[in-house]
Design a protein around this motif. Structure first.
Motif, PDB file in Angstrom:
ATOM      1  N   GLY A   1       0.836  -1.208   0.000  1.00 22.61           N
ATOM      2  CA  GLY A   1       0.000   0.000   0.000  1.00 22.61           C
ATOM      3  C   GLY A   1       0.861   1.244   0.000  1.00 22.61           C
ATOM      4  N   SER A   2       0.662   2.105   1.016  1.00 27.02           N
ATOM      5  CA  SER A   2       1.422   3.357   1.100  1.00 27.02           C
ATOM      6  C   SER A   2       2.696   3.213   1.920  1.00 27.02           C
ATOM      7  CB  SER A   2       0.556   4.435   1.767  1.00 27.02           C
ATOM      8  OG  SER A   2      -0.558   4.729   0.964  1.00 27.02           O
ATOM      9  N   TRP A   3       3.042   1.990   2.306  1.00 26.38           N
ATOM     10  CA  TRP A   3       4.143   1.805   3.263  1.00 26.38           C
ATOM     11  C   TRP A   3       5.302   1.010   2.682  1.00 26.38           C
ATOM     12  CZ3 TRP A   3       3.993   4.432   7.793  1.00 26.38           C
ATOM     13  CH2 TRP A   3       2.766   5.031   8.101  1.00 26.38           C
ATOM     14  N   ILE A   4       6.502   1.480   3.038  1.00 26.82           N
ATOM     15  CA  ILE A   4       7.734   0.762   2.700  1.00 26.82           C
ATOM     16  C   ILE A   4       8.381   0.333   4.011  1.00 26.82           C
ATOM     17  CG2 ILE A   4      10.137   1.251   2.020  1.00 26.82           C
ATOM     18  CD1 ILE A   4       9.128   2.460  -0.522  1.00 26.82           C
ATOM     19  N   TYR A   5       8.790  -0.924   4.079  1.00 27.50           N
ATOM     20  CA  TYR A   5       9.432  -1.442   5.288  1.00 27.50           C
ATOM     21  C   TYR A   5      10.911  -1.637   4.986  1.00 27.50           C
ATOM     22  CZ  TYR A   5       4.527  -2.046   6.259  1.00 27.50           C
ATOM     23  OH  TYR A   5       3.189  -1.789   6.418  1.00 27.50           O
ATOM     24  N   GLY A   6      11.745  -0.900   5.713  1.00 31.41           N
ATOM     25  CA  GLY A   6      13.179  -0.906   5.435  1.00 31.41           C
ATOM     26  C   GLY A   6      13.889  -2.059   6.111  1.00 31.41           C
ATOM     27  N   THR A   7      15.079  -2.387   5.583  1.00 29.47           N
ATOM     28  CA  THR A   7      15.901  -3.416   6.240  1.00 29.47           C
ATOM     29  C   THR A   7      16.436  -2.891   7.577  1.00 29.47           C
ATOM     30  OG1 THR A   7      17.782  -2.616   4.963  1.00 29.47           O
ATOM     31  CG2 THR A   7      16.654  -4.552   4.098  1.00 29.47           C
ATOM     32  N   ASP A   8      16.276  -1.567   7.805  1.00 32.40           N
ATOM     33  CA  ASP A   8      16.671  -0.980   9.090  1.00 32.40           C
ATOM     34  C   ASP A   8      15.605  -1.189  10.165  1.00 32.40           C
ATOM     35  OD1 ASP A   8      14.695   0.665   8.141  1.00 32.40           O
ATOM     36  OD2 ASP A   8      15.891   2.504   8.072  1.00 32.40           O
ATOM     37  N   GLY A   9      14.521  -1.909   9.805  1.00 37.50           N
ATOM     38  CA  GLY A   9      13.470  -2.184  10.777  1.00 37.50           C
ATOM     39  C   GLY A   9      12.448  -1.055  10.901  1.00 37.50           C
ATOM     40  N   ARG A  10      12.613   0.005  10.122  1.00 31.74           N
ATOM     41  CA  ARG A  10      11.679   1.133  10.229  1.00 31.74           C
ATOM     42  C   ARG A  10      10.582   1.065   9.171  1.00 31.74           C
ATOM     43  NH1 ARG A  10      14.133   6.879  10.441  1.00 31.74           N
ATOM     44  NH2 ARG A  10      12.034   7.278  11.157  1.00 31.74           N
ATOM     45  N   ASP A  11       9.426   1.684   9.492  1.00 33.05           N
ATOM     46  CA  ASP A  11       8.306   1.782   8.553  1.00 33.05           C
ATOM     47  C   ASP A  11       8.316   3.192   7.967  1.00 33.05           C
ATOM     48  OD1 ASP A  11       7.763  -0.533   9.860  1.00 33.05           O
ATOM     49  OD2 ASP A  11       5.913   0.190  10.826  1.00 33.05           O
ATOM     50  N   TYR A  12       8.234   3.289   6.669  1.00 31.90           N
ATOM     51  CA  TYR A  12       8.222   4.608   6.019  1.00 31.90           C
ATOM     52  C   TYR A  12       6.915   4.802   5.255  1.00 31.90           C
ATOM     53  CZ  TYR A  12      13.236   4.472   6.900  1.00 31.90           C
ATOM     54  OH  TYR A  12      14.471   4.390   7.503  1.00 31.90           O
ATOM     55  N   LEU A  13       6.287   5.951   5.482  1.00 30.11           N
ATOM     56  CA  LEU A  13       5.113   6.321   4.701  1.00 30.11           C
ATOM     57  C   LEU A  13       5.644   6.845   3.363  1.00 30.11           C
ATOM     58  CD1 LEU A  13       2.055   6.733   4.542  1.00 30.11           C
ATOM     59  CD2 LEU A  13       2.344   8.932   5.701  1.00 30.11           C
ATOM     60  N   ASP A  14       5.251   6.181   2.293  1.00 30.43           N
ATOM     61  CA  ASP A  14       5.876   6.476   0.994  1.00 30.43           C
ATOM     62  C   ASP A  14       5.058   7.505   0.212  1.00 30.43           C
ATOM     63  OD1 ASP A  14       7.271   6.493  -1.337  1.00 30.43           O
ATOM     64  OD2 ASP A  14       6.562   4.527  -2.033  1.00 30.43           O
ATOM     65  N   PHE A  15       5.515   8.738   0.236  1.00 31.00           N
ATOM     66  CA  PHE A  15       4.886   9.779  -0.585  1.00 31.00           C
ATOM     67  C   PHE A  15       5.760  10.058  -1.817  1.00 31.00           C
ATOM     68  CE2 PHE A  15       1.743  12.192   2.444  1.00 31.00           C
ATOM     69  CZ  PHE A  15       1.050  11.002   2.624  1.00 31.00           C
ATOM     70  N   THR A  16       6.400   8.993  -2.329  1.00 31.34           N
ATOM     71  CA  THR A  16       7.155   9.125  -3.580  1.00 31.34           C
ATOM     72  C   THR A  16       6.608   8.170  -4.654  1.00 31.34           C
ATOM     73  OG1 THR A  16       8.812   7.375  -3.225  1.00 31.34           O
ATOM     74  CG2 THR A  16       9.280   9.518  -2.244  1.00 31.34           C
TER      75      THR A  16
END
Ligand SMILES: Cc1ncc(COP(=O)(O)O)c(C=O)c1O
Length: 425
Positions: A21-36
């Motif tokens: 969906g609107s989310w990217i999950y990084g290998t750094d363990g963080r969740d990013y809201l993807d507005f790109t």
């Protein structure tokens, strides 16, 4: 050790593990809201279940059904589906792989259909990185410097960038049309001019909606002089602006339409559409390519167009875009470094300016980096990198827009606070 080319600049340090969906999950363990959305590509969000299912199914049937050798069902289906949304009269479609390739196919077609050599582009336009596409790109010298000679026969006219000139939109449009007439009188005669090439909203050039009156002025001149009007909908198309095509804010329609990016939710495919009459003027065999109209991409494209329709994503883009713009304008009221907030639908730009009104690329870059710290992915654009662009997925929810606004304001506050603290000290 082999590494990626240092010329490949990356806007964030994120390494993706997975996305939904609107989310990217990084290998750094963080969740990013993807507005790109991968620069306006993952229109239905990351890994929409219906798009994933269509692609998976197609991979099991045939992956590469090379279209100048055999034809395949997904491409025929995609053509039929595109027919439901293309402007009336554009009933013939050619497929390629990237936006740049499709832009170049449009230029070849316009030259062959008119027998004329020259192309007029508008300042700030971005049309791609391959050499001919870069020759028509004026969004920044970074896209064309260092590898001249560029393609000949390209002439640039003014774009009605009202905020930059400090004028209202009507004045900017009248000026830009007057400059175009001047160009046709002084540099490229109408009989030598094959096409006007324009984006319905400047993308890399600064997220600037093209004023409807300007598009209509181009249509009028194209009709008068037999010039092909090409709309580059690579970024603005497929619901991005809150209408299916970005040009639908004006009464003008194109002779040739170019689409890519959002059309297949991340699978590479692009297309140009024109009337059969125009398309028939291309030399037989002049259109083709090894990978064009890939079967898996086409299947994903069919699924994407179905999802866009079934889930009302064009309307969602309009509504969520309005919500986003209202929130951004409130942030602008609290932050004098933001000179302008503009856009249509989910294609919103925030221009940073210094006190004297000059573009502030340093501030925009710092804020863009700070958004990553806040868990929000954004990109910059504009000639001086002075605009932050927000390009959420068309499936974005009201809650995600609110979260994005909170994170964006926190990023602005962090940077402005730091700048104030530095200059105060
Ligand atoms: C308006 C527009 N045209 C053309 C292109 C080039 O597309 P691609 O990068 O797929 O070659 C882009 C890419 O950003 C674009 O935004």
């Amino acid at each position: 050790m082999t590494s990626l080319s240092p010329a490949l600049k990356q806007a964030t340090p994120v390494v993706v593990d997975r996305a939904l969906g609107s989310w990217i999950y990084g290998t750094d363990g963080r969740d990013y809201l993807d507005f790109t959305t991968g620069i306006g590509v993952t229109s239905t969000g990351h890994c929409h279940p219906k798009v994933v299912a269509a692609a998976r199914e197609q991979v099991g049937k045939i992956i590469h059904a090379q279209y100048t050798t055999v034809m395949h069902k997904p491409l025929l289906e995609l053509t039929e589906k595109l027919g439901e949304v293309l402007p009336t009269g554009l009933d013939s479609v050619f497929y390629a792989t990237s936006g740049s390739e499709a832009v170049e196919a449009a230029i070849r077609l316009a030259r062959m259909a008119t027998g004329r050599p020259n192309i007029v582009v508008f300042q700030g336009g971005f049309h791609g990185r391959t050499v001919a596409a870069a020759s028509m790109t004026t969004a920044g010298t970074r896209f064309s410097a260092g590898f001249a000679p560029l393609m000949a026969g390209v002439h640039m006219s003014a774009f009605p960038y009202a905020y930059r000139y400090g004028w209202d939109e009507d004045v900017a449009v009248a000026f830009a049309l007057q400059e175009l007439d001047y160009l046709l009188q002084t540099r490229t005669a109408p009989n030598d001019t094959a096409a006007f090439l324009i984006e319905p909203a400047l993308g890399d050039g600064g997220y600037l909606p093209t004023p409807p009156a300007f598009m209509e002025g181009l249509r009028e001149r194209a009709d008068t002089h037999g010039i092909q009007l090409i709309f580059d909908e690579v970024q603005a198309g497929v619901g991005r602006t809150g209408r299916f095509w970005g040009h639908q804010y004006s009464a003008a329609t194109p002779d040739i339409l170019v689409t890519a990016k959002g059309i297949a939710s991340g699978f590479p495919i692009s297309a140009i559409a024109a009337s059969t009459e125009t398309m028939s003027k291309a030399w037989p065999g002049s259109q083709g390519g090894t990978y064009g109209g890939n079967a898996v991409s086409a299947a994903a494209g069919v699924a994407t167009l179905e999802v866009v329709k079934e889930e009302g994503l064009v309307e969602n883009s309009r509504l969520r875009g309005e919500q986003l713009q209202v929130g951004l304008k409130e942030i602008q009221d609290r932050c004098p470094a933001i000179g302008d907030v503009r856009g249509r639908g989910l294609m919103q730009g925030i221009e940073f300016s210094r006190e004297d009104g000059t573009p502030d690329g340093v501030m925009a870059a710092a804020v863009q980096q700070a958004t990553v710290d806040q868990g929000l992915l954004t990109l910059t654009c504009g000639p001086a990198g002075n605009v932050i662009r927000l390009i959420p997925a068309l499936v974005v929810t009201p809650e995600e827009i609110s979260t994005g606004l909170e994170r964006f304001e926190a990023a602005v506050a962090a940077v402005v606070g730091a700048v104030t603290a530095t200059s105060g000290g």
